[in-house]
Design a protein around this motif. Structure first.
Motif, short mmCIF file in Angstrom:
data_model
loop_
_atom_site.label_atom_id
_atom_site.label_comp_id
_atom_site.label_asym_id
_atom_site.label_seq_id
_atom_site.Cartn_x
_atom_site.Cartn_y
_atom_site.Cartn_z
N CYS A 1 -5.98 1.90 5.40
CA CYS A 1 -6.13 3.35 5.26
C CYS A 1 -7.34 3.74 4.44
O CYS A 1 -7.63 4.91 4.29
N HIS B 1 -7.58 -0.50 0.11
CA HIS B 1 -7.09 -0.96 1.42
C HIS B 1 -8.22 -0.90 2.45
O HIS B 1 -8.31 0.01 3.26
N CYS C 1 0.87 -1.18 0.00
CA CYS C 1 0.00 0.00 0.00
C CYS C 1 0.90 1.23 0.00
O CYS C 1 1.85 1.29 0.78
N TRP D 1 0.47 3.92 1.27
CA TRP D 1 0.36 4.64 2.53
C TRP D 1 0.79 3.79 3.72
O TRP D 1 1.35 4.31 4.68
N CYS D 2 0.53 2.48 3.67
CA CYS D 2 0.74 1.63 4.85
C CYS D 2 1.89 0.65 4.69
O CYS D 2 2.23 -0.05 5.65
ZN LIG Z 1 -3.14 1.47 3.31
#
Ligand SMILES: [Zn+2]
Lengths: 94, 940
Positions: free
Chosen positions: A61, A57, A6, A8-9
């Motif tokens: 997120c 996701h 991801c 972001w993650c």
């Molecule tokens: Zn994420």
């Protein structure tokens, strides 16, 4: 279970995500023909190759993002913002 | 001591024994008392106690004893108390165990079904397929008889549910197999800085070193000390790596992990491991030899004998023939001599061979190829090894047979993050295996990001005779009772691929899943085909799981959400009948749904609607989003107004419905169906994130943030007036389809709207969840003199059906496009864009779709079951009933349903076929509403 990076993650188990499917651009509803529209709805290229997909996701997120995944090896070489967000960034940058 | 035999078969202390002679354990076997020691397996205790036979075989019901003395021993599956299919050659003895043989009839000693072997030809390969297929009408009778012959134990219907758990583990290196190479690999990886999980199937680390001689035990002690010294190694014994999946997602099943949760001990645990690198150090499995009588109790593998003697001090026999082709067989002969067993060695390396074993419930003699017949009660075979390659197969490799060492070896098709250590890679002394493991461990750590790779020394491939079958036929698969003769027969019948032979004969398909049988099966196939290279036959593909896993471990602990509203305690106190609605538990009714309907129609009722999906939408571009999601128009929704909306997916299919209200300039609340809450949120986010990232909208799910209750009925305004502050409730000031923020029963920041799912004057109040019960109770207190009562989901469903309000998913399905659901009035095709518009445009141009209509049975006492078909003529289906109830208000049955367009005209009478075959007439009504079609009652 594969891991999906991801943006972001970081790398997470694929069960945290929803695999939305091959990324497609939505036809302009004002001009689309029934054939084009149904192509968009139902037809997948289903390549044994690198494909660009949209993932969501779900258990993380809650962001949609684009992934380049090889459908044979499951290797993922890139994950990035969805195309529309990249276009918007470019637009605001120039 | 329980019997003379117990003392007789238990040996004096052995150097590597794992039993604790200071801790005797009493247990029962087949109804009789026995004694063993702490550290015994069930089988070793029984062997030491003089027991030879532990089971009857699957098909022929032949007596079976010890073969491998491991978890996978096919003859050692027993019942322990409630627990079926316990692997008795592995499971540790515990005090008070009640152990019994499985599925014997009438007893282990005398099983009448053993007569099967006299008529063996009837049970040959494909017997079941050939015999019981026809006539099909007799199958139930066959099934009853065959059930008696099926393998497996019994589970008592009232047996307590086991408690299971799962664990997630993230490590740099996972090592599968705790023999010398695996232990060395773990130590080396840990020294490189990697975190390590070291997994072994046995109770102790050490592999074959445990039952070796002095030198092996010394090396093992050293390795154990090194492992113990590494803090970053987690050792997991009595556990097995059972699957390797993409990106080193590794399944480990941990048996009896010795952990209790809330007083319940965990029976088995599935560990889901994500490892940077996997070291496969699974080692070798000793292979049985195929010859006549190879399954008699007393015929054992050399490793089985060495385990029994050296680990458990159990004497496996008194007079032995040892058929050996390797050093391990030789060492076994030495062990036997040491404990005073007379040994006749037959050496395969100098041309010796065994032809057949004779005996009944125990081996009596062995016929040798040189013509001799030797009396003995123990025949040991040491004819070679099966490489334990399943994890390599799962990682993508297809191991290749090498005739010189007579076993399979991995190729270079493995991913870089899967590395092989120890005997799977080649032969060597203990020191060489340790050196190999050490180098592989460092390499694995490097590939997981710790330290650097080191060159891995090559292990030799030591020549070994290719020994698979003697000149006689014997069992290939002990668990399935498949003999080499069956496999030759299968070849004759034309089954020439190993995968077909496997399925036809069921060879390798028993509980040991090919660990003992697989290579013999391939070799015998090769022999039947007259080929010498086993690679021409190939192997059956090993798939997960490597070891059997209980379904409980796979299921694990339940993590399903169960959601309750803040008013749940009230519902329980008032005898609500619980209804499972997705994750939610809701009151279906409080005793009498029809009375609840009457209460709402006459006075006032309150329903808990907390599960309604609720999204808080903020930002200047919310109207754009609403216009895109809903089929109707939203640009002109005034502050304080509420509108009903329907969403369709891009294929035009009705997806969800609900109301959205505008609370302030930039703040809206959207409600969705209870089941659609998560989907609609994702749907909204997908439009915002992937199509219109420039729109300024923020979506927050607030479903559980608010407790929601609908106050409905002619006296609802009066009731609401008693608890709401600061809102003019008159119809002019707060009309139907409007929303107000309010303080309710002293609770600020509530909002309420007037909507009409039940068809009555009603106020749906949304209260910050923590105050839900308070407001709910305040409403009942305030309305006691008004006759207020609670109503449940069933009463609401009846009332909405009276009103003809459809439910998405109940009155629509995955093929219902917008116009089919009678939504033409709200689908605005003149909007520029909305989800599903092109399909709805197309639908609007055709006629050939079924229509949702209101239906009333001509006989008002008949309630057609939901999903009853609407038919025309003898066979043609032209629609179906989607909802049906008896209406307490109208005192007649009412329905919604789909019909073909030519039947949709009001007044048409259609035919409905009930589940019992009767046909009844239903009349299509005007519109969908059976009651108050103009909505006069809710707009007052
Ligand atoms: Zn994420």
């Amino acid at each position: 279970m594969i891991q999906v990076p991801c943006p972001w993650c970081g790398p997470r188990n694929s069960m945290e995500f929803r695999a939305v499917g091959e990324s497609k651009s939505r036809p302009d509803v004002a001009t689309t023909t029934p054939e084009q529209w149904r192509q968009y709805l139902y037809t997948k290229s289903n390549l044994a190759d690198w494909v660009t997909e949209t993932w969501y996701h779900r258990a993380g997120c809650r962001r949609y993002f684009a992934v380049e995944r090889h459908t044979v090896t499951n290797d993922i070489r890139e994950s990035r913002l969805p195309a529309a967000q990249l276009r918007q960034k470019e637009g605001s940058g120039s | 001591m329980s019997s003379a035999a117990a003392t007789g078969r238990r040996l004096d202390p052995q150097a590597g024994e794992v039993i604790d002679r200071g801790s005797p354990l009493s247990f029962r076997w087949d109804g009789k008392a026995h004694t063993g020691f702490e550290g015994d397996t069930i089988v070793s205790a029984l062997m030491a106690s003089g027991v030879d036979v532990f089971s009857r075989s699957f098909k022929y019901k032949r007596p079976r004893g010890v073969l491998s003395a491991t978890f996978h021993d096919p003859g050692c599956t027993v019942q322990v108390g409630d627990e079926p299919n316990v692997r008795a050659a592995h499971r540790r003895l515990a005090a008070g165990m009640d152990v019994s043989p499985e599925n014997v009839w009438p007893s282990l000693k005398f099983d009448v079904r053993a007569a099967n072997q006299l008529v063996g030809r009837f049970l040959s390969a494909g017997f079941y397929y050939k015999t019981f297929m026809k006539p099909q009408r007799l199958w139930p009778a066959y099934q009853k008889i065959l059930g008696r012959f099926a393998a497996g134990g019994v589970t008592a219907a009232d047996a307590e549910h086991g408690y299971y758990d799962k664990r997630y583990i993230h490590v740099d290196v996972c090592v599968a197999g705790g023999g010398p190479a695996g232990m060395a690999a773990a130590v080396a990886a840990a020294r490189s800085g990697a975190s390590v999980l070291l997994v072994d199937e046995e109770y102790h680390l050490g592999g074959h070193l445990r039952y070796g001689g002095e030198a092996e035990l010394a090396a093992l002690a050293e390795l154990r000390a090194e492992v113990a010294a590494q803090k970053s190694i987690e050792v997991m014994t009595n556990a097995a790596v059972t699957g390797r999946y993409d990106m080193n997602w590794i399944a480990v099943v941990q048996r009896q992990p010795g952990i209790s949760v809330r007083g319940r001990s965990i029976h088995e645990r599935l560990c889901k491991v994500r490892a940077g690198a996997l070291v496969v150090a699974a080692g070798l499995i000793e292979r049985p030899y195929v010859f006549e009588g190879n399954d008699l109790p007393g015929v054992m593998l050399s490793t089985a004998v060495r385990r029994l003697v050296n680990l458990h001090a159990a004497r496996p026999g008194d007079k032995a023939v040892v058929f050996t082709a390797n050093a391990d067989g030789d060492a076994c002969a030495q062990d036997l001599r040491r404990i005073g067993v007379g040994v006749t060695v037959v050496d395969a390396r100098t041309g010796g061979n065994i032809v057949s074993a004779k005996g009944g419930k125990r081996l009596k003699s062995v016929d040798l190829a040189d013509g001799r017949s030797v009396d003995c009660d123990l025949l040991v075979t040491a004819v070679g090894w099966t490489a334990a390659t399943p994890l390599l197969n799962m990682a993508g490799d297809r191991p290749v047979y090498d005739p010189t060492p007579a076993r399979f070896f991995p190729t270079d098709r493995l991913p870089a993050t899967v590395v092989v250590a120890g005997a799977l890679a080649g032969d060597g002394s203990t020191a060489e295996l340790i050196a190999h493991g050490t180098a592989v461990g460092a390499t694995a750590a490097a590939r997981a990001g710790h330290g650097s790779e080191v060159p891995v020394p090559a292990l030799a491939r030591v020549a070994h005779p290719e020994l698979y079958r003697s000149t006689t036929h014997g069992f290939v698969d002990y668990s399935e009772d498949v003999s080499s003769k069956d496999m030759f027969a299968a070849k004759k019948e034309g089954y020439d691929s190993i995968e077909l032979v496997k399925r036809y004969t069921t060879v390798t398909m028993g509980p040991s899943q090919g660990k003992l049988e697989s290579v013999n099966a391939v070799a015998i196939m090769a022999e039947a085909h007259g080929v010498t290279d086993l690679n021409e036959i190939g192997t059956t593909v090993w798939r997960p799981p490597y070891v059997p896993i209980t379904l409980g471990a796979l299921g694990g602990r339940g993590f399903e959400n169960t959601r309750f509203s803040p008013m749940q305690s009230w519902h329980e106190q008032h005898n609500a009948k619980p209804l499972v609605a997705g994750d939610w538990i809701r009151p279906e009714h409080y005793g009498d749904a029809a009375a609840e309907v009457a209460k709402v129609r006459d006075k006032v009722g309150i329903i808990d609607v907390t599960p309604l999906g609720k999204l808080d939408l903020r930002g200047p571009d919310v109207p754009k989003l609403l216009n895109l999601l809903y089929v109707n128009k939203w640009s002109k929704l005034a502050i304080g107004a509420v509108r009903y909306g329907v969403m369709c997916a891009e294929d035009g299919v009705v997806m969800d419905d609900g109301v959205t209200g505008r609370l302030a300039e930039d703040r809206y609340i959207m409600t969705t169906t209870s089941s659609g809450a998560a989907t609609v949120w994702e749907w909204a986010e997908s439009w915002l994130q992937t199509e219109h990232p420039d729109w300024q909208v923020h979506v927050t799910p607030v479903t559980t943030g608010y407790a929601s209750m609908n106050v409905a009925g002619p006296k609802s305004r009066e009731l609401i007036g008693r608890v709401v502050e600061g809102v003019d409730l008159s119809n002019d000031a707060f009309p139907y389809m409007h929303v107000r923020t309010a303080t309710v029963a002293g609770v600020a920041d509530c909002f309420m709207w007037r909507i009409g799912f039940t068809g009555e004057l009603s106020y749906e109040i949304h209260v910050p969840a923590a105050y839900g019960l308070h407001v709910w109770e305040a409403l009942f207190d305030a309305g006691s003199d008004l006759g207020v009562g609670a109503f449940g989901v069933e009463a609401q469903r009846i009332m909405r059906l009276e009103k003809g309000h459809f439910i998405v998913g109940q009155d629509t399905d995955g093929l219902t496009l917008g116009f089919g659901a009678d939504l033409g009035w709200c689908i605005k095709l003149d909007k520029d864009d909305f989800a599903g518009k092109p399909e709805l445009v197309l639908q609007s141009q055709r006629e050939n779709y079924q229509r949702l209509v209101g239906l009333q049975p001509v006989d008002p006492t008949i309630v057609p079951a939901e999903a009853s078909q609407i038919v025309e003529g003898a066979k043609k289906i032209v629609g179906r009933v989607t909802s049906s109830r008896m209406s307490p208000t109208l005192r007649r049955s009412i329905c919604l349903g789909f019909v073909e367009p030519h039947l949709a005209t009001p007044g048409t009478v259609v035919t409905c076929q009930l589940p019992d075959g009767r046909r009844v007439q239903l009349k299509v009504i005007e519109g969908l509403a059976h009651f108050d079609p103009a909505g006069a009652r809710m707009k007052v």
